[in-house]
Design an enzyme around this catalytic site. Structure first.
Site, short mmCIF file in Angstrom:
data_model
loop_
_atom_site.label_atom_id
_atom_site.label_comp_id
_atom_site.label_asym_id
_atom_site.label_seq_id
_atom_site.Cartn_x
_atom_site.Cartn_y
_atom_site.Cartn_z
N SER A 110 -74.36 -39.29 -81.54
CA SER A 110 -73.98 -40.69 -81.56
C SER A 110 -74.71 -41.41 -80.44
O SER A 110 -75.04 -40.82 -79.41
CB SER A 110 -72.47 -40.83 -81.38
OG SER A 110 -72.11 -42.19 -81.15
N TYR B 135 -64.10 -40.20 -76.91
CA TYR B 135 -65.16 -40.05 -77.92
C TYR B 135 -66.52 -39.91 -77.26
O TYR B 135 -67.31 -39.02 -77.60
CB TYR B 135 -65.13 -41.26 -78.86
CG TYR B 135 -66.21 -41.25 -79.92
CD1 TYR B 135 -66.10 -40.42 -81.04
CD2 TYR B 135 -67.32 -42.08 -79.82
CE1 TYR B 135 -67.08 -40.41 -82.01
CE2 TYR B 135 -68.31 -42.07 -80.79
CZ TYR B 135 -68.19 -41.24 -81.88
OH TYR B 135 -69.16 -41.22 -82.84
#
Length: 707
Positions: free
Chosen positions: A584, A597
């Site tokens: 990501s 996250y």
């Protein structure tokens, strides 16, 4: 029910008798060519009649010549490479019968058989592009309008018996003639004609070690004669073969769970040892027929004889390899250690066979590895260039098992003569066919394991990998979505190209079971796309320990467990591999209200670097793809993450996609297909010299630049 009856038929039915499925009302609506197709599809729909791709049907029909307008007789015959059960009208070759008759004047004898195939295109009717098969003369010269040539196990059992001619006379009386084994071609066609013409009472001819020809004056008559002859052979075998098959059992099959565990361990090890020149895909079969044979006293002696029918032989090779495994004293590590010697011995034996039988003009030796691997107490493993071919090879060896059961039970089984076998395997016409095959796609023979395979990025990745030729295992925790996704891909790419397994990447046992399922389905794993993920957002003071642990569990521990298991399989195979982590932008550039996250994704990237270091000496490449803002189709945006990210930027959810697009340097949206393209790059040879790399697919984000 006798022991023989229990295992004879591959098709599970209440009775083994083949029923006539002919629908007279439907048949009355069909044209003559359509009647031939109808008959062909009916015969090919039952594997007790003929195996996949095997058998031929024909009809001699009257048509108007497109040049003269006069009526001419045209041979309609199944063309090269077709399958009776699934073919359409375009699967038939059409040839002028009078021109085929004229070829008799050009025939120069057995040593010139192959040149006759070159004349067949000159006999084509109506510019039909379907190539005629080598069996065309066999149908052309039999003086009957409708002809079937089938390879039913029950009939081949009689054809492959030492006393085949005598048994044919005993079973069928004067209704079926007999010819000894001969390779299909022009001369065999002339011999079939001679036998048929010399005895008008015959309704067919048995070919030693091969199969049976049957005929009739109408399509229905031919179809029902074919069924009647097969049923007669089957009934005779049932009445005659009553003792234990294959000398009786030498051992008992292991329990199903043990068989699966052993096969899952053996398949990657075998696959690695036979894939040096071409990657192979595997298939596992532990059906009752197979288990009966691999556990039998006469297994080794019968396996060494090889198959009889050329259709079986071309799929299964000269003979199988019996894996050195003792189910009565199981020692899997010892068996794995012995595989090198077993495989080397088979190769040496095959090379010796090639040298003994080669002709001055024979093609060079092909892959010397076995196709069929028999594991006592466990089952049968087959390997080929793709799953469908491996599965079909296994089905053909089951045919061979059925034939050996019947022939040996009624008389004595006789395999195909070694020189004849070689001449078929290295037939120049067969070699020419192989040379005409299209070049395989870049990932042909490769096996991919994709976690989160039912999500947006996962689906796009799977589609990309399938499109480039890979076989794919989809792993996902959502069983319903997984099943629907697998079914969709199976319809589009074929059921032999894709399978699914429910996996919770946070559960060690679940991950291990997932890779075992991959080994059983395809033989191993070459490509791992670790994509399973979640997303969460909360200010740090509102981030609970449960939320923190959940992110770490899925995005870090999950990637570790999946990566570790893939490493084990790839190391066992010894053929390298490629691992791709879906990271990501957040792994490189922090975002507000997403500490759990972002941290988990950052750890994931560093794990990939660590694996790249360990994998390099093994030829295992490990790279990462970093998406950003893939809103469309991505499952993580279907939950609260969409609302949470919109609130983090003080936006409505509808405005979030444009926000991400405008934030990017290129002002472009990022879609699942874009991520899939990056994954495909890391999975193919185009990135063969790349490992430990990160590829950002985020339309440009300066904060996430890796340098």
């Amino acid at each position: 029910m006798t022991h023989f009856e229990q295992f004879w038929s591959r098709t599970v039915t209440a009775t083994s008798t083949l029923p006539s499925l002919w629908d007279a009302a439907h048949a009355a609506t069909l044209s003559a060519p359509e009647l031939l197709l109808y008959r062909s599809n009916l015969l090919g729909s039952d594997l007790r009649v003929t195996n996949y791709g095997g058998g031929n049907t024909s009809a001699k029909l009257t048509h108007s010549d497109p040049l003269t307008g006069q009526d001419v007789t045209v041979l309609w015959v199944k063309g090269s490479g077709g399958d009776l059960g699934s073919m359409a009208l375009d699967g038939f070759s059409t040839l002028y019968l009078d021109k085929l008759q004229q070829l008799k004047g050009l025939y120069r004898g057995l040593e010139h058989e192959d040149e006759m195939v070159g004349y067949l295109p000159h006999c084509t009717f109506n510019l039909n592009p379907r190539a005629a098969s080598i069996d065309t003369p066999l149908h052309a010269y039999i003086p009957y309008a409708h002809v079937d040539h089938m390879h039913p196990d029950a009939v081949i059992a009689i054809a492959a018996a030492a006393r085949s001619q005598e048994l044919t006379a005993e079973i069928f009386g004067g209704e079926i003639g007999w010819l000894p084994w001969q390779r299909p071609g022009f001369d065999l066609g002339l011999k079939l004609e001679a036998v048929a013409r010399s005895n008008p009472k015959l309704r067919g001819i048995m070919l030693g070690g091969h199969g049976v020809f049957t005929w009739g004056d109408t399509a229905q008559d031919c179809y029902e004669t074919t069924l009647r002859i097969i049923n007669r052979a089957d009934e005779w075998l049932r009445a005659t073969v009553t003792g234990p098959a294959f000398g009786g059992p030498a051992c008992a099959p292991l329990a199903e769970s043990e068989r699966r565990t052993i096969a899952a361990a053996l398949m990657p090890a075998l696959r690695g040892k036979i894939s040096a020149t071409q990657p192979k895909v595997g298939h596992f079969n532990d059906s009752p027929e197979v288990l009966e044979f691999v556990c039998a006293k006469d297994r080794d002696a019968l396996a060494a004889l090889g198959t009889s029918c050329p259709d079986h032989f071309l799929r299964t090779k000269i003979r199988p390899l019996v894996v050195p495994f003792d189910p009565q004293q199981p020692d899997l590590p010892a068996t794995l250690a012995a595989l090198d010697d077993a495989v080397a011995a088979y190769r040496a034996d095959y090379a010796a066979y090639y040298e003994r039988c080669r002709r001055p003009n024979s093609p060079k030796m092909r892959d010397p590895n076995a196709v069929v691997y028999l594991v006592p107490g466990v089952g049968m493993i087959t390997f080929a260039a793709d799953k469908a071919t491996a599965r079909i090879a296994g089905e053909f060896y089951v045919n061979a098992i059925n034939v050996m059961r019947g022939a040996n039970g009624a008389d004595r089984y006789v395999g195909l003569d070694e020189q004849e076998a070689f001449d078929i395997e290295y037939w120049l016409l067969e070699e020419a066919k192989l040379q005409r095959m299209p070049k395989p796609k870049s990932l042909a023979g490769q096996i991919a394991f994709v976690t989160g395979g039912a999500g947006g990025i996962g689906r796009a990745t799977v589609e990309s990998l399938l499109g480039d030729g890979a076989a794919v295992v989809l792993a996902d925790i959502d069983a319903d979505s997984l099943n629907a996704t697998v079914q969709d891909f199976a319809k589009r790419f074929g059921k032999d190209r894709v399978t699914g397994v429910r996996v919770d990447v946070t559960d060690e046992a679940s991950v291990t079971a997932g890779f075992e399922a991959a080994a059983l389905a395809f033989g191993g794993v070459d490509l791992l796309v670790s994509n399973a993920g979640i997303a969460s957002a909360a200010p740090v003071e509102e981030t609970s320990l449960d939320l923190w642990n959940r992110n770490i569990s899925v995005l870090t521990t999950g990637y570790f467990l999946v990566g570790r298991e893939a490493f084990k399989v790839m190391k066992t195979q010894g053929t390298g591999g490629s691992i791709v982590f879906i990271g990501s932008k957040n792994a490189l550039a922090a975002s507000p209200n997403a500490s759990a996250y972002c941290t988990a994704k950052a750890a994931e990237l560093h794990l990939a670097r660590c694996l790249a270091l360990e994998g390099a000496p093994l030829g295992i490449r490990v790279n990462s793809v970093n998406p950003d803002a893939v809103l469309r189709g991505s499952k993580i945006w279907s939950g609260s993450w969409l609302q949470e990210r919109a609130e983090a930027y003080n936006l409505s959810t509808d405005a979030l996609e444009d926000h991400y697009r405008q934030r990017s340097l290129l002002k472009r949206s990022v879609y699942p297909e874009d991520i899939a393209a990056a994954v495909l790059f890391f999975c193919t040879g185009a990135s063969a010299k790349s490992t430990g790399n990160i590829l950002n697919v985020d339309a440009g984000n300066a904060a996430a630049f890796t340098r």
